[in-house]
Design an enzyme around this catalytic site. Structure first.
Site, PDB file in Angstrom:
ATOM      1  N   HIS A  44      70.000  -6.292  32.317  1.00 38.06           N
ATOM      2  CA  HIS A  44      70.319  -6.880  33.622  1.00 38.06           C
ATOM      3  C   HIS A  44      71.833  -6.911  33.863  1.00 38.06           C
ATOM      4  O   HIS A  44      72.291  -6.643  34.972  1.00 38.06           O
ATOM      5  CB  HIS A  44      69.727  -8.285  33.688  1.00 38.06           C
ATOM      6  CG  HIS A  44      69.677  -8.850  35.068  1.00 38.06           C
ATOM      7  ND1 HIS A  44      68.834  -8.367  36.039  1.00 38.06           N
ATOM      8  CD2 HIS A  44      70.359  -9.869  35.640  1.00 38.06           C
ATOM      9  CE1 HIS A  44      69.008  -9.055  37.150  1.00 38.06           C
ATOM     10  NE2 HIS A  44      69.924  -9.973  36.937  1.00 38.06           N
ATOM     11  N   TYR A  47      73.352  -2.797  31.975  1.00 36.46           N
ATOM     12  CA  TYR A  47      72.860  -1.492  32.441  1.00 36.46           C
ATOM     13  C   TYR A  47      72.796  -0.463  31.314  1.00 36.46           C
ATOM     14  O   TYR A  47      73.081   0.703  31.520  1.00 36.46           O
ATOM     15  CB  TYR A  47      73.725  -0.962  33.590  1.00 36.46           C
ATOM     16  CG  TYR A  47      73.646  -1.822  34.822  1.00 36.46           C
ATOM     17  CD1 TYR A  47      72.535  -1.769  35.653  1.00 36.46           C
ATOM     18  CD2 TYR A  47      74.662  -2.714  35.140  1.00 36.46           C
ATOM     19  CE1 TYR A  47      72.448  -2.584  36.777  1.00 36.46           C
ATOM     20  CE2 TYR A  47      74.578  -3.535  36.259  1.00 36.46           C
ATOM     21  CZ  TYR A  47      73.473  -3.455  37.077  1.00 36.46           C
ATOM     22  OH  TYR A  47      73.382  -4.258  38.177  1.00 36.46           O
ATOM     23  N   SER A  89      67.825  -7.268  43.080  1.00 33.72           N
ATOM     24  CA  SER A  89      66.433  -7.691  42.893  1.00 33.72           C
ATOM     25  C   SER A  89      66.357  -9.130  42.422  1.00 33.72           C
ATOM     26  O   SER A  89      67.271  -9.622  41.770  1.00 33.72           O
ATOM     27  CB  SER A  89      65.772  -6.798  41.849  1.00 33.72           C
ATOM     28  OG  SER A  89      66.416  -6.964  40.603  1.00 33.72           O
ATOM     29  N   HIS A  90      65.278  -9.794  42.764  1.00 33.24           N
ATOM     30  CA  HIS A  90      64.942 -11.079  42.160  1.00 33.24           C
ATOM     31  C   HIS A  90      63.438 -11.108  41.930  1.00 33.24           C
ATOM     32  O   HIS A  90      62.730 -12.008  42.377  1.00 33.24           O
ATOM     33  CB  HIS A  90      65.415 -12.251  43.027  1.00 33.24           C
ATOM     34  CG  HIS A  90      66.262 -13.220  42.263  1.00 33.24           C
ATOM     35  ND1 HIS A  90      66.256 -14.565  42.468  1.00 33.24           N
ATOM     36  CD2 HIS A  90      67.132 -13.020  41.247  1.00 33.24           C
ATOM     37  CE1 HIS A  90      67.101 -15.153  41.644  1.00 33.24           C
ATOM     38  NE2 HIS A  90      67.644 -14.236  40.896  1.00 33.24           N
TER      39      HIS A  90
END
Lengths: 735, 232
Positions: A44, A47, A89-90
């Site tokens: 996260h 990367y 994103s979540h």
């Protein structure tokens, strides 16, 4: 703290990574130091599984003022104006706690934008859910939409667009991708850099609590049905606090009081502190005794990993600390000096004079291992190319099929969603949600920005490379049909577990396709987000590289909307229709099967089509323009007819099957309408761009959409479609 | 003609009102911070929409205690024009300047979009440029807009002509299903007995320019301008 025999496991690291850390450090790191590595080396934050691929993206262009690597990308809009934008994103938090998960996703991306010095002026969201007939999916859908609205509405940032699809692959792992765009002066870009030895590090905004601890690691794992235990991993949002933080932050930036700033997102103080030092090539220390806490008794590592929302880290010259405090006082917010910039390159954590952790910042940010995972083409890839389209080719009641498509979950009206979002606040939204792209006017200028998000994951599943390219082309076309030149893109790359060679193959193929299309269409990638491990009980989602596209229109008076304006206008199709039924929505609706080759994409044609649309708009030759996407030409025509309840009388002359002519999803096609007097000018412009086109018929004031193709006739009353299209989602979403 | 827009922490339509007031009247309105205790020489005080204090506790319930509100109440008593839009309407009811309360929308969801309004009283300082019975298009954007009032009080409100806007169908007919938020008697906007304080849930400032999709909000601002400076 006693050391476990495998200390790396607790921090989500592998044995190999642990050995690398020992080697880098030259000693055994303590618990806190290992925790810092754990989050910073997570997928996260670090990367590590995607970096090698991301390097293939085109990131340069005359319009790019800031590429990937900062809080957000920035593009120039001319006239000294610039836009910062990014998507993130979540997904996992939203799967566990939909309202707060989605709300804090919005909050996080908004902070990324104002951390660049930009005032956020619009948000979008790209959502994926499982089968909407499922009770749990309905609850997720309702919670996520309410959470996005709850946060954005309170902030006074309009939520102007996005996309929403339902597919069983998202059953246990929905996708919630939030995008935000802000406006700024091109010469006032702020960066997340901790520069200047002796400068003060200030923590501003909310107090630090136990919420969201280890959220970054949580995002880097797969989900299972045991995950209700992970609710404490989900942060809780306070949009009111963020609104104050936004206003206070913009006020201090306006007054030139700040050297660098960054929001606290995933991995909280750890990532913000380490990244700010890493980018500046400096060091910094944080004194945990000075961090304002929400409750007593937080452990050192909890403070460092807390993902409490609505916090920012500022780097400030010592002489300006008081001025900053005065502004935050006005807004009733805390602003506390918690550390200082150093020149030793160390990211250090202290309590007073006692050093708790000390790691070279560069180890945390630049020495993250980069993995080229093994790849394997999945068996389904070639198997699913064989398709049986007999249900469509055998003929259908075409009018009935169109009605069913228009009320299907993936094609019905999204009004139920966007009417829960304040999409007008700010007085800039001049094409509201419901069209191909939203359009915002820019205050003090005639220019405007088109915003669109897109990804057809069925295409990406069946052919990741082509599907990835189509996602870019589609998002660019969405901007072009409103008259805006596609400018640059952000993305959110949602995939399953990259350690699975078949998933990694999808990732590499899809991002290769994305890169190729972005290059061909002149829309560089200015940033984005990777979300792996989107799996539920071992089942991966369909690969979903969501694209967020920004387009620029020079004069908003030239804007075009998607729907027919009056009877008697000519309807034409620009682009070419091929015998392409593969991966189509119509085939899926009839058979439940997803198979066949994905529609072909000619990137050169796509670029010419975009050019044509922008030029035709600027010459005011068009009455409407709409891209033909899922559901093909029939659905596109229906979408043009419904808003003003106009009819269409169309004859298709081609050598295709009726099924492909009506419902095939050939790419790079636009349905346009025009007053007959403009036909000559349009034809000459089309010819100059070497674009295929055909005049299909005309708009009418009859309550009928009529498409004829040889012996085959598709006819259905417009009012029947309106009812089917508008009532479907409220009914499906009802709890 | 001087107009003030009061800013509470969490207000988010303050700039929109400034912008539309300028677009319609050519005049610049001032922002006034909620901690101020005086409001010198303003002809119009706008309480804008948004989420003052996060709408925590209850919409408008905390804002009513802001220092500026005693001054707003004092000046309203002297006949100064006060316009509360959306959250501003909620604050005015909490402050006791207008009767009733705004409850959660009947579908329990936030609703944003254009609605139709029927002008019920064109004899106020805010509505003289409309005609009674005229049907307007105006956006709403709220989660708590369902107007409620004791039936006895409602009768008084109606009899005194204090109902200024009602939610209606496109043809101007009024029935309960036309009130998207479940408002009692379809009430969208009311004035106080003296007629100098208007509260309304719809946003006139959002449809004051053609580019935004319509101009039915303009006459409200023009009415105010005329009421203050006359002529026009």
């Amino acid at each position: 703290m006693t050391e476990s025999p495998k200390p790396w496991l607790e921090h989500g690291l592998t044995r190999e990574e642990h050995e690398q850390i020992l080697e880098l450090m030259g000693r055994q790191p303590n618990y806190l130091e290992l925790a810092l590595f754990g989050v910073m080396w997570s997928e996260h934050c670090g990367y590590k599984n995607s970096k090698a691929q991301l390097r293939k993206f085109p990131t340069d262009g005359p319009q790019v003022l800031q590429g990937p690597g900062e809080n957000a990308g920035v593009v120039s809009l001319g006239d000294g104006l610039a836009a910062a934008f990014k998507m993130e994103s979540h997904n996992h938090p939203s799967a566990i706690e939909p309202y707060q998960g989605a709300a804090t996703g919005v909050g996080g991306i908004i902070r990324d934008i104002f951390a660049m010095g930009a005032r956020p002026i619009a948000s979008l969201n790209s959502l994926r859910f499982g089968d909407v007939a499922d009770k749990r999916v309905k609850r997720l859908l309702n919670g996520v939409v309410a959470g996005i609205g709850g946060y954005g509405n309170c902030m006074g940032i309009p939520t102007v667009g996005g996309d929403l699809y339902f597919h069983p692959s998202y059953q246990g792992n929905p996708l919630v991708n939030a995008m935000c765009l802000g406006l700024m002066k091109a010469d006032k870009i702020y960066k997340g850099q901790a520069a200047g030895e002796g400068n003060i590090v200030m923590l501003v905004g909310a107090r630090t609590g136990r919420d969201g601890i280890k959220g970054a690691s949580f995002a880097s794992e797969e989900l299972s049905d045991q995950d209700h235990d992970k609710r404490p991993n989900v942060q809780v949002g306070d949009p009111f606090m963020e609104k104050l933080l936004l206003e206070a932050t913009l006020e201090i930036l306006e007054a030139d009081l700040v050297v660098g700033l960054q929001d606290l997102g995933a991995a909280g103080l750890t990532s913000s502190g380490a990244e700010m030092a890493g980018r500046a090539g400096s060091g910094l220390y944080l004194d945990l005794d000075l961090v304002p806490l929400r409750e007593e008794g937080l452990l050192d590592w909890e403070i460092m990993l807390s993902e409490s929302q609505e916090r920012m880290l500022l780097v400030v010259e010592p002489a300006k600390v008081e001025a900053i405090r005065a502004v935050f006082d006005k807004w009733d917010l805390t602003a506390v000096a918690v550390g200082q910039v150093t020149s030793d390159g160390m990211f250090a954590v202290r309590r007073g004079e006692r050093i708790l952790a000390q790691v070279p910042a560069e180890f945390l940010t630049d020495r993250v291992p980069v993995y080229q995972r093994p790849q394997k083409e999945p068996a389904y890839f070639s198997q699913k190319k064989n398709a049986d389209f007999s249900a469509l080719l055998g003929g259908q009641n075409w009018g009935e099929l169109l009605t069913k498509l228009m009320e299907s979950p993936n094609l019905c009206s999204r009004r139920w969603v966007y009417e829960q979002y304040d999409h007008m606040v700010g007085l800039n939204t001049i094409i509201r949600p419901g069209g191909d792209a939203a359009l915002l006017r820019l205050p003090g200028s005639r220019k405007g920005l088109a915003l669109s998000s897109d990804c057809n994951s069925r295409y990406v599943h069946l052919n990741p490379r082509l599907g990835g390219a189509i996602a870019v082309a589609e998002a660019a076309l969405n901007c072009a049909v409103v008259g805006a030149k596609p400018l640059a893109l952000t993305n959110c790359l949602n995939f399953g577990n990259p350690e699975n060679p078949e998933i990694y193959w999808q990732f590499v193929q899809a991002t290769d396709g994305l890169a190729e299309a972005a290059r061909a269409l002149g829309t560089p990638v200015t940033g984005g987000n990777v979300s792996f491990y989107n799996e539920y009980d071992g089942q991966a989602i369909y690969p979903t590289p969501t694209i967020g596209m920004v387009g620029l229109i020079e004069n908003v008076d030239d804007r075009i909307t998607h729907f027919f304006k009056a009877p008697g206008h000519l309807i034409a199709l620009v682009g070419r229709s091929l015998e392409e039924l593969g991966a189509s929505e119509a085939h899926y609706l009839l058979t439940g099967r997803e198979e066949g080759e994905v529609p072909s994409l000619d990137l050169d044609l796509a670029a010419r089509l975009n050019d044509f649309l922008v030029e035709a708009a600027s010459k005011k030759l068009l009455s409407s323009a709409h891209d033909a996407a899922e559901g093909g030409l029939a659905v596109a025509l229906a979408e043009c007819c419904l808003p003003l309840a106009l009819g269409a009388d169309v004859v298709l002359e081609d050598s295709l099957s009726a099924a492909a002519a009506f419902f095939g999803e050939s790419q790079s096609r636009a349905v346009i309408s025009l007053v007959p007097e403009n036909l000559e000018a349009i034809v000459s412009l089309l010819n100059s761009k070497n674009l295929p086109f055909s005049v299909l018929g005309k708009t009418t004031d009859h309550d009928l959409i009529s498409l004829k193709h040889g012996e085959d006739v598709l006819q259905v009353p417009v009012n029947v479609l309106i009812k089917a299209w508008t009532e479907a989602l409220p009914r499906a979403a009802a709890l | 003609m001087k107009a003030a827009v009061v800013v509470f922490p969490g207000s988010n339509c303050d700039q929109d009102n400034i912008r539309s007031w300028l677009a319609v009247t050519g005049q610049k309105a001032d922002l006034v911070w909620h901690k101020q205790t005086s409001l010198p020489n303003y002809d119009l005080i706008i309480i804008p929409g948004g989420f003052s204090f996060g709408d925590y506790l209850r919409c408008g319930a905390i804002a009513r205690f802001s220092p500026i509100m005693s001054e707003v109440i004092r000046q309203a008593g002297q006949g100064r024009l006060v316009l509360g839009i959306c959250n501003g309407f909620q604050i005015l009811t909490e402050a006791g300047l207008l009767p009733g309360a705004l409850n959660r929308n009947k579908n329990l969801k936030y609703i944003c979009g254009d609605v139709h309004l029927r002008v019920e009283n064109d004899k106020t300082a805010f509505t003289s440029k409309y005609k009674t019975g005229q049907v307007l298009t105006m956006p709403i954007s709220h989660g708590e807009g369902g107007y409620s009032l004791h039936p006895r009080e409602l009768k008084k409100l109606q009899d005194a002509g204090q109902v200024v806007f009602r939610y209606c169908a496109p043809d101007g007919t009024v029935s309960p299903e036309d009130a998207p938020n479940g408002s009692l008697d379809n009430i969208a906007g009311i004035v106080n007995r003296q007629g100098n304080v208007l509260g309304m849930m719809p946003h006139p400032e959002r449809l004051a320019e053609e580019e935004l999709g319509g101009t039915d909000g303009r006459p409200l601002f023009v009415s105010v301008l005329q009421a203050v400076i006359g002529g026009c």
